[in-house]
Every structure is written in structure tokens, then in C-alpha cells.
Design an enzyme around this catalytic site. Sequence first.
Site, PDB file in Angstrom:
ATOM      1  N   GLU A   1       0.809  -1.224   0.000  1.00 22.05           N
ATOM      2  CA  GLU A   1       0.000   0.000   0.000  1.00 22.05           C
ATOM      3  C   GLU A   1       0.843   1.277   0.000  1.00 22.05           C
ATOM      4  O   GLU A   1       0.748   2.089   0.931  1.00 22.05           O
ATOM      5  CB  GLU A   1      -0.939   0.015   1.208  1.00 22.05           C
ATOM      6  CG  GLU A   1      -1.938  -1.117   1.213  1.00 22.05           C
ATOM      7  CD  GLU A   1      -2.992  -0.972   2.317  1.00 22.05           C
ATOM      8  OE1 GLU A   1      -2.845  -0.076   3.168  1.00 22.05           O
ATOM      9  OE2 GLU A   1      -3.945  -1.751   2.319  1.00 22.05           O
TER      10      GLU A   1
ATOM     11  N   GLU B   1      -5.311  -8.443   1.141  1.00 20.13           N
ATOM     12  CA  GLU B   1      -5.911  -8.078   2.431  1.00 20.13           C
ATOM     13  C   GLU B   1      -7.393  -7.806   2.221  1.00 20.13           C
ATOM     14  O   GLU B   1      -7.777  -7.089   1.289  1.00 20.13           O
ATOM     15  CB  GLU B   1      -5.303  -6.795   3.031  1.00 20.13           C
ATOM     16  CG  GLU B   1      -3.937  -6.971   3.635  1.00 20.13           C
ATOM     17  CD  GLU B   1      -3.392  -5.696   4.253  1.00 20.13           C
ATOM     18  OE1 GLU B   1      -4.177  -4.860   4.749  1.00 20.13           O
ATOM     19  OE2 GLU B   1      -2.158  -5.533   4.216  1.00 20.13           O
TER      20      GLU B   1
HETATM   21  C1  BGC Z   1      -2.760  -2.173   6.126  1.00 19.53           C
HETATM   22  C2  BGC Z   1      -2.713  -2.944   7.438  1.00 19.53           C
HETATM   23  C3  BGC Z   1      -3.774  -2.401   8.368  1.00 19.53           C
HETATM   24  C4  BGC Z   1      -5.128  -2.581   7.729  1.00 19.53           C
HETATM   25  C5  BGC Z   1      -6.299  -2.135   8.586  1.00 19.53           C
HETATM   26  C6  BGC Z   1      -4.143  -1.883   5.633  1.00 19.53           C
HETATM   27  O1  BGC Z   1      -4.169  -0.585   5.123  1.00 19.53           O
HETATM   28  O2  BGC Z   1      -1.968  -2.802   5.156  1.00 19.53           O
HETATM   29  O3  BGC Z   1      -1.435  -2.851   7.977  1.00 19.53           O
HETATM   30  O4  BGC Z   1      -3.719  -2.982   9.630  1.00 19.53           O
HETATM   31  O5  BGC Z   1      -5.180  -1.848   6.548  1.00 19.53           O
HETATM   32  O6  BGC Z   1      -6.235  -0.771   8.838  1.00 19.53           O
END
Ligand code: BGC
Length: 461
Positions: free
Chosen positions: A168, A360
Site C-alpha cells: 500500500e 488483504e
Molecule cells: C494495512 C494494514 C492495516 C489494515 C487495517 C491496511 O491498510 O496494510 O497494515 O492494519 O489496513 O487498517
Amino acid sequence: MDPSPLDLPAGFRFGVSTSAYQIEGAVGEDGRGASIWDTFSRTPGRIADGSSGDVACDHYHRHLDDIGLLSGLGVGAYRFSVAWPRVQPAGSGPVNPAGLAFYDRLVDLLLDRGIDPVVTLFHWDLPQALQDRGGWHARDTAARFAEYADLTAARLGDRVALWITLNEPVVHLTYGHALGVHAPGEARLFDALPVAHHQLLGHGLAVAALRARSSAPVAITNNYSPVRLAGATDPDRAAGQAFDAVQNRLFTDPVLGRGYPAALPVDLTALRYGDQPLVRDGDLATIAAPIDVLGVNYYNPTGVRAPAEADAPLPFDLVPLDGYPRTAFDWPVAPDGLHELLTGLRERHGADLPPIEITESGCAWDDVLDADGRCHDPERIDYLEGHLRAVRAAIDDGVDVRGYFVWSLLDNWEWAEGFGKRFGLVHVDFDTQVRTPKSSYAWYRDLIARQGSTRSAGPPA
Ligand code: BGC
């Protein structure tokens, strides 16, 4: 919820994701150097609950337990990040053998249990020594990143299944360097744009370094947030395009060979850096080095409208979206946004779009243990099911999505929120470090058992 069974294609990969600073702790052990997050979290007022990642989930010491939790889930792949300051404490120069040994062992332990290691090289924890020399503002940091990629791949490259260069970069740019709410805490607004170019250059140089050491596929992971216009005027539409260019295109178009998006509020190719152009001859070709996989992180769409003030510092206002359920982070739950962004990437990039992994996807809720010591999180189950159905719909619409990694395995240290936001499939008591799998853990385990998870493509034999 749709009553039909959730069904991903044969060979679809189920995984979970974590990042080093959010779980490892042990920040002063075995030769690890300081990172910008150590500095930032110790600065009064920066972290909501005044905490730091000094201990986090103590994963550095408890990694065997955590690998046990991965085995219990039955995931085919585990995405974690290497802490640059653990393996190269000053961000240049000598390697820390104990740091590399930790990740070497982690990789072997995963492989022994049939879990593919998916390794992110940079999840925001820049060595402080590099920040002291300008951080990502300095062009040299791109070269240092490639050197770190090289030395990490020299050690792990024969066993890693998938490399991810940056996590990101848009969030690191905007939160860390434009708005100052993440480390290193700079609030430069559009003057932060050299950080974007140098991260991208670092990515391109790292791709070449990884290819020289490892036959595993290479990816970058971006964060995407589809725009929901909160107004119907021409200025609202212009604001939506400006936000979309920064959030969704700045780090994807150049990597996929399209250069910087024309809709960006600032033309990077016209910027100077010292006595040279910021974007030098050859940079865009370096950045466009072919990748094998695009990592997609998705949490929510964003409401955008034209700025209320004529002299506003940004060309868009961000507004809360009505009509959606909201997580404990107050983020709207909108699985259709994931479908929209996946089909949108396919439309925009066509044959240039590599296969996608959702690296993610997840949500925070105020999860507590009940009287019998269990943790019930039905909202997370609904969230994951809805987003997996959105992935399935995108696949049916012709998008090549190969896998899905839940954020996150454990409740962890959530950056500026400290310990206040719980994203895990496993509840963590941060006083005792006791791990308690939530009902979403059992749900994901049963889904994987029904569907069968496939290990990732690499490294090729
Ligand atoms: C990030 C994580 C973060 C998650 C929730 C993402 O932007 O890669 O490190 O914990 O979002 O905020």
C-alpha cells in the site's frame, strides 16, 4: 445473505495476512535497528492509546504458537512482512545475521506444515537511519530498497512462494507523508509526491533484484477504494477523478506501463528534484518492469465531493457514506465495492492486468470474550462471506482472481489506533498474550476444509 453455497473455483487459494511491526514486538532484540514506527509511536500524542509495537503480539517469541494457528486453519498460504530494520538495521551496510535467521526459520516452519510463504518486503517500517537521510523523499532510498531486496532474496529466494515489494504505497504516501497521521509523521500535502515516485522506483529496482535471485513470482500490493460521489455537479465529478487518480491509479498505472495518470492534481513529470527532474529518463521503464501478480487490498469505498472552501488545501473533500453497516473503525461495509474495483481494473488494464491476489480483506469489531471464554464475531463472518461472494462474482465476470488473504490472523497493533481496533480471526489478550480463536476462525477453517486450499504457484521447481 445469499442462501446459495459459497463456492470458489477449484485451485483458489485461501490465506491470511499479517505485518511485522504490528505483531512481532521484540523491537530491541537480536540486533534489530530502530524503525520510523518506533520513533513515531514514542512521540506523545501520535497513537490513540499511547501504546507502541514494542511487544505487540509478541510473535517474535510466539511464532510457533502462531504457526500452529495457521495449521489449524488449513490455509495454503501465509502473507507476512520482513522487517527491514531487523535484517539490515541501518537500512544500508551490514546485514544482521540473527534477523535473517528468524525469517529463514519461519519460512522453513511454514513449508514443513504445507503453507506457502508469501513475503512482503516493505510494510511501512523503514529503518530510522534511512529516514534520517531523507527517507523516501531521498532518491537513494529506492536504491537501498533494491539492495535490501537482493540480500533478503539471497537468503530466502529458494523457498518463498510469492514476493510482494511494497504494501500500500498510497497509504504510506498519504497517511505518512502528506497528512502526517502515520510514521514518519510528515504533513507535506502534495509536496510529498517525490515519496510516491521514489517508492515506485524502489519497487521497479527491487523487481529486477528479486528476479536475479529467485524464480518466485513478484507482485506489488496496492490499496483500492472505489469512489462514491456525494454530489452531482461538475466540480464533484472533478473531485472524484482527482481522488481516484491519487488513491487508485498513482501506484497502478505506472507499474502496468501507462505512466502517471493525467488526472493527478499535480504533474509529477514536471516536478524538479534538486537540480534534476524528479522523473528521470528511464525511470518509467524501470517502474514498469513486468510483474506476475497484482496484490489488491480492499476495505471500503470512499465518499467524495468538491471541496467546500475555494482555497481548500486538497482538491476533494471526503465524506461519510450513508446507508451501509459500519465497522468499529466506522468504515462502511460494501462488498459490491470489491466487485466494482476488480472489474474496473480489468476494464482499464485489459490484457496488461496480471492475475490478482486479494492480499488483504477484513474488518474491525469490538470483539470481547464472553463468560465462557469464547469470542463470537458473526459480523466478521458476514463480512468475509460477502466479500468472498464479490470475488466469486468478479471471477464469473472474467477477472482472474487467484486467492484471498484475510486481514488478519491475530488482533494486532493497529498503527495510529494502537490496540483499539481488532481485525483478527484470533482474539489476543494483550496483557497475557493468550490467543483465542473467534467463531470466524472456525468458519474460515470449515470453508477451507470444504473447498480445499491450493498452495501458490511458486517457486517453480
Ligand atoms: C494495512 C494494514 C492495516 C489494515 C487495517 C491496511 O491498510 O496494510 O497494515 O492494519 O489496513 O487498517
